[in-house]
Design an enzyme around this catalytic site. Structure first.
Site, mmCIF file in Angstrom:
data_model
loop_
_atom_site.group_PDB
_atom_site.id
_atom_site.type_symbol
_atom_site.label_atom_id
_atom_site.label_comp_id
_atom_site.label_asym_id
_atom_site.label_seq_id
_atom_site.Cartn_x
_atom_site.Cartn_y
_atom_site.Cartn_z
ATOM 1 N N CYS A 1 8.469 2.509 -52.733
ATOM 2 C CA CYS A 1 8.119 3.545 -53.696
ATOM 3 C C CYS A 1 9.211 4.617 -53.639
ATOM 4 C CB CYS A 1 6.749 4.143 -53.355
ATOM 5 S SG CYS A 1 6.729 5.108 -51.817
ATOM 6 N N CYS B 1 9.415 6.470 -50.205
ATOM 7 C CA CYS B 1 10.035 5.651 -49.163
ATOM 8 C C CYS B 1 11.525 5.464 -49.426
ATOM 9 C CB CYS B 1 9.336 4.300 -49.050
ATOM 10 S SG CYS B 1 7.709 4.408 -48.274
ATOM 11 N N GLU C 1 7.422 0.365 -44.588
ATOM 12 C CA GLU C 1 8.779 0.784 -44.273
ATOM 13 C C GLU C 1 8.788 2.084 -43.472
ATOM 14 O OE1 GLU C 1 7.169 0.301 -47.244
ATOM 15 O OE2 GLU C 1 8.647 0.614 -48.816
ATOM 16 N N HIS D 1 3.231 3.760 -45.255
ATOM 17 C CA HIS D 1 3.769 2.539 -45.841
ATOM 18 C C HIS D 1 4.480 1.723 -44.759
ATOM 19 C CE1 HIS D 1 3.768 4.090 -50.260
ATOM 20 N NE2 HIS D 1 2.595 4.177 -49.679
#
Length: 161
Positions: A104, A107, A78, A76
């Site tokens: 999510c 994360c 991040e 992802h």
């Protein structure tokens, strides 16, 4: 006198533009980590360096799915921003994360564990996934991480005189 854009506008615009670098077939996401008005790292979603670019290897269907239906290869945005900072010995503790899609749950746990204090997001991950709740935002809120949906105006950020 020139009206200067707010840092939130600058960082979110950068995150939106970084998302355009993504090789993901399903969704493009960008992230910027900032601390004390300085950018400390950037990232966008996609496979780890040295593997396959999903849009090149699987241009129609995207990368294979995990047992839970998620991308089997992608990191992802991040995660990429945090990993790049740490790999280069830059502390992310006390920073603010600007991301085009709210984190999510997975994360969110990483964000909390790394000491990031604030998350500014553009759109909701829960809404994108068709979920009734945004688990990542709920987790961050529960554990005292400041969360804020971006309310600025990106259309005026790059306007030049």
């Amino acid at each position: 006198m020139i009206e200067r854009p707010a840092f939130d506008d600058i960082y979110m615009e950068l995150a939106v533009n970084l998302a355009k670098r993504s090789h993901c077939i399903k969704r493009h996401v960008g992230a910027v980590l900032a601390k004390d008005t300085r950018i400390i790292s950037i990232g966008y979603n996609g496979p780890p360096a040295g593997t396959h670019n999903c849009d090149e290897e699987w241009p129609v269907e995207g990368c294979p799915r995990s047992s839970k239906g998620s991308c089997s290869l992608a990191l992802h945005a991040e995660q990429n921003a945090i990993l790049y900072a740490v790999k280069n010995k830059t502390s992310v503790e006390g920073s603010t994360l600007y991301v085009t899609l709210s984190p999510c749950l997975s994360c969110a746990r990483i964000i909390f564990a790394m000491g990031i204090l604030k998350v500014v997001y553009f759109k909701s991950y829960g809404a994108y996934k068709g979920l009734e709740q945004d688990e990542g935002l709920e987790f961050l809120n529960k554990f005292g991480i400041e969360i804020q949906q971006y309310q600025g105006n990106l259309e005026n950020v790059t306007h030049m005189i």
